[in-house]
Design a protein around this motif. Structure first.
Motif, short mmCIF file in Angstrom:
data_model
loop_
_atom_site.label_atom_id
_atom_site.label_comp_id
_atom_site.label_asym_id
_atom_site.label_seq_id
_atom_site.Cartn_x
_atom_site.Cartn_y
_atom_site.Cartn_z
N ASN A 154 0.83 -1.20 0.00
CA ASN A 154 0.00 0.00 0.00
C ASN A 154 0.87 1.26 0.00
OD1 ASN A 154 -2.23 -1.59 0.03
ND2 ASN A 154 -2.64 -1.39 2.21
N ALA B 28 0.74 4.17 -2.73
CA ALA B 28 0.37 5.50 -2.27
C ALA B 28 1.45 6.53 -2.56
CB ALA B 28 0.08 5.46 -0.77
N HIS C 217 1.14 8.45 -7.84
CA HIS C 217 -0.05 7.99 -8.54
C HIS C 217 0.27 7.04 -9.68
CE1 HIS C 217 -3.48 8.37 -11.39
NE2 HIS C 217 -4.13 8.10 -10.27
#
Lengths: 360, 445
Positions: free
Chosen positions: A48, A52, A55
């Motif tokens: 994650n 994150a 983009h």
């Protein structure tokens, strides 16, 4: 410099059930236990974090199971919308977490009824697939090939790197395929990072990290996995130059002989097929080439000297093996003696590995 | 297509001819010039008839045909199919290849190299390609050695000794001012020099000479055919890349020693033919070898041999600095010879103290894929209902519609199957697996 170049991360997970079982064992034998479930939760946090941080970043996760390797998740594939969306969960995160965990559970469940002795994991297959996937995303889109008039902007292609999270020991039979994978990674300019989470140093993966400019870490504090992952392996290649990530400079560049899988200092090489032998042989076992008597006699005559070199505790293993014990707070031991067992244990490993594949 | 282009070209030419010289020179002269130009144009039109040495070379840009929609898709597919068929010709079984190669690069440094028919000059282009050749050659033949000899002013000139270090060889080719072309070349002198510098090599090693030749003449002190005889006896393989035209003596040298002869037609073709010499040649009992054996060289009937090699210990960058035995430099990184523990700067090399060949295992491993090639995938002609939806390697979904134009050797479903693991792969992965990775993702070998 603000560029729109994303980075692509391919993660190769070694999911050998027996090794993960050993890794989760309790303290007396294993000072820092790490179970598969807590590993996965730390890994998903890391994945994650990668998504994150920019983009444009993309992600692919490959799993190496006993005897098979599969693609667990790829951000370029169309999302399967069978899961209900959660309003309190960032959709890409949910997508990754959900897919990876579900696929791993499925695969491990299907292993339930498998036989007692476990086949070695298909790490090579997973690594090769990761390279094929990188090759796919590094190619300009298909319509650009069809119309050569359109200039393809190479700078928009992502920056790839591969992270191998391994728990298994080296497999002698996978030496040549891993080497081939390393050289193709060099050609594609892909950096390979390696984190050996459980077990001993992996000589092959050390070479993989060294030859492709990645970093290799043998995890000692397994409870701090997430910290290692984020501090060492999150940054793409271009940022590594300004960060100081751990690199290792003691790599074993010796080879294993084809006849006994011993690690040799001085070997005898067939000039036709480059097979390595630990003693002069009259006929090459790989290509059936017969060697002239004269060289055999000459080499046998010069052999006692070389045999002495390999028998005595030569300084090479001490210098080439990383000092495993140095940060554990143990009393420093004399190098020449302390390192000998590790070499012999590698021999034992490779021998058992080769036996295992023969029987299977 | 070509005639029209020629006509356009003529128009432009004659335009500039008429506008400029007519003011400066007399009228008659201008006319004469225009007339000559016209003749030249005719000559050019005839030029479309290729020379004999051009016959084998297809003009790839002329074979590309756009289809009705103006797309090049069919041409691209055709090109892919040709690549596949070409690869299928390669045997999938392990073959013997010459892995430990020794090569002398002979560069023509005669005044003919100053010709500008290749841009910027033949000389500059040769130097540039020679550097790229050396880099690529060492990439594929990490255990090989290259030496460089120049041909100028009627003598052979040793530019660089034989070395296994790419940086060293590139260093020889870097200093342009030292290689400035002059005089006539001498093939015989240069070949003799190359031959003598390879005479000390053991029998199992291969010996090759690659000549980049721009001149159409050679200025030799003796009979070059005698040199050729000795080269055949020493089993030296001579390959020539000619920049001007075919010379009989060059062709004969290549044919008799089992080498490769080519005439470069333009810049791109020059690079192609030079780089064909990079992969290690397959070893087979070719005619030249039999001849040289029957000629009675005697000793080395089997070129194979067992070689003793050492795997060195790499010193970490942070180790205390010490002197190396090769350059006597004070440095901290380096490799220790396993036999005599001398410190050398770079591998692969021969230990300066005990003469042991020192290699690192990745160098050996780099050559293994030549010996254990991946099995060729088969084109899938019919698809069953339960076939995989996406490529097994890169997970790209397969096309659901059948391709309309089916070329020979290509799968209409764009699927290629490994005969071992029975998995389907897309055409991109097929190429990538066989050309780059040399390891099948399904079976892992």
């Amino acid at each position: 410099m603000a560029d729109s170049r994303g980075s692509h991360l391919s993660v190769v997970l070694d999911l050998s059930p027996s090794q993960w079982h050993l890794s989760a064992e309790n303290p007396p034998t294993n000072p820092f236990p790490l179970s598969l479930s807590s590993f996965l939760s730390q890994l998903l946090t890391f994945l994650n974090a990668h998504i994150a941080s920019k983009h444009e970043n993309s992600l692919a996760v490959f799993g190496a199971f006993p005897r098979k390797s599969i693609l667990l998740y790829a951000s370029s594939n169309t999302p399967t919308s069978d899961d209900t969306m959660d309003a309190n969960w960032f959709p890409p995160f949910r997508q990754v977490d959900f897919t990876v965990v579900r696929r791993i559970t499925e695969e491990l469940d299907s292993l339930e009824g498998a036989s007692e002795d476990e086949a070695p994991t298909a790490l090579v297959g997973a690594l090769t697939k990761a390279l094929c996937y990188v090759n796919r995303i590094m190619q300009p889109p298909a319509q650009a090939i069809a119309k050569p008039s359109d200039k393809v902007d190479l700078s928009t292609l992502p920056e790839p790197h591969i992270l191998i999270l391994s728990v298994s020991p080296d497999l002698a039979t996978s030496y040549i395929p891993i080497m081939n994978a390393i050289f193709s990674a060099q050609k594609l300019k892909v950096m390979i990072d390696v984190c050996q989470i459980y077990g001993e140093d992996s000589v092959f993966l050390q070479q993989a990290a060294h030859l492709t400019g990645g970093s290799y870490i043998l995890l000692e504090r397994r409870d701090a996995l997430l910290q290692y992952l984020i501090m060492c392996f999150l940054s793409p290649q271009s940022i590594r130059q300004t960060l100081s990530v751990p690199t290792q400079d003691r790599i074993d560049f010796r080879a294993a002989c084809f006849c006994h899988k011993n690690i040799v200092d001085i070997g005898f090489i067939c000039s036709v097929c480059l097979s390595i032998f630990c003693q002069p042989v009259p006929v090459c076992s790989t290509c059936r080439t017969k060697f002239p008597m004269k060289t055999l006699q000459r080499l046998n005559a010069s052999r006692p000297a070389s045999a002495n070199v390999s028998n005595r505790p030569s300084p090479s293993p001490a210098q080439s093996r990383p000092a495993v014990t140095s940060t554990n707070g143990d009393t420093p031991r004399s190098h020449g003696l302390s390192e000998l067992p590790s070499t012999s244990s590698i021999n034992a490993h490779t021998r058992t590995a080769s036996n295992g594949t023969k029987s299977s | 297509m070509p005639p029209r282009r020629d006509a356009d070209f003529m128009d432009v030419d004659s335009d500039s001819d008429v506008s400029l010289p007519e003011d400066v020179r007399g009228k008659g002269k201008g006319k004469a010039k225009a007339g000559r130009k016209k003749d030249k144009g005719k000559g050019k039109a005839k030029d479309t008839q290729p020379y004999t040495w051009e016959a084998s070379y297809t003009r790839s840009w002329e074979t590309v045909q756009e289809d009705e929609a103006g797309s090049l898709q069919s041409a691209v597919e055709d090109w892919l199919a040709r690549g596949r068929r070409k690869r299928l010709l390669n045997p999938a079984t392990p073959i013997r290849r010459t892995i430990i190669r020794h090569l002398m690069l002979l560069l023509d440094l005669s005044s003919a190299m100053l010709d500008r028919d290749m841009r910027p000059t033949r000389f500059d282009l040769t130097l540039q390609y020679a550097r790229e050749f050396v880099a690529e050659w060492f990439d594929q033949n990490p255990l090989g050695q290259i030496g460089v000899v120049g041909m100028r002013a009627g003598v052979g000139e040793r530019v660089g000794e034989m070395s296994g270090n790419p940086q060293e060889v590139l260093g020889y080719l870097k200093e342009r001012h030292k290689l400035e072309p002059t005089g006539d070349p001498s093939l015989q002198n240069a070949i003799e020099m190359a031959r003598s510098s390879m005479s000390h090599l053991p029998t199992h090693s291969s010996r090759e000479i690659v000549i980049i030749y721009g001149s159409l003449t050679t200025c030799d002190p003796g009979n070059i055919h005698e040199t050729l005889e000795t080269c055949m006896k020493d089993r030296i393989r001579i390959s020539v890349v000619a920049l001007a035209a075919e010379m009989k003596v060059c062709r004969e040298m290549c044919d008799k020693t089992g080498g490769h002869f080519a005439v470069a037609m333009n810049e791109g073709h020059f690079k192609d033919v030079l780089f064909e010499l990079v992969p290690p040649p397959a070893q087979h009992a070719s005619a030249p070898r039999i001849i040289s054996n029957s000629a009675g060289t005697g000793t080395g009937s089997t070129p194979a041999d067992l070689i003793m090699m050492g795997f060195p210990t790499r010193l970490p960058d942070a180790s205390p600095p010490s002197l190396c035995v090769c350059h006597s430099d004070l440095r901290s990184d380096g490799f220790l010879c396993p036999r005599c523990l001398a410190k050398v700067c770079d591998v692969p090399t021969d230990c300066d103290i005990c003469g042991l060949m020192i290699v690192s295992s990745p160098h050996l491993a780099r050559s293994y894929h030549h010996l254990f090639p991946v099995k060729q995938y088969e084109a899938v002609m019919s698809v069953e209902a339960d076939a995989a939806l996406a490529c097994h390697a890169c997970a790209r979904p397969f096309p659901t519609a059948i391709s309309a134009t089916v070329t020979d050797g290509l799968s209409p479903w764009a699927r290629y199957q490994c005969p071992e693991c029975k998995q389907d792969y897309c055409s991109d992965c097929d190429i990538f697996v066989h050309d780059v990775i040399h390891c099948c993702p399904g079976c892992g070998k």
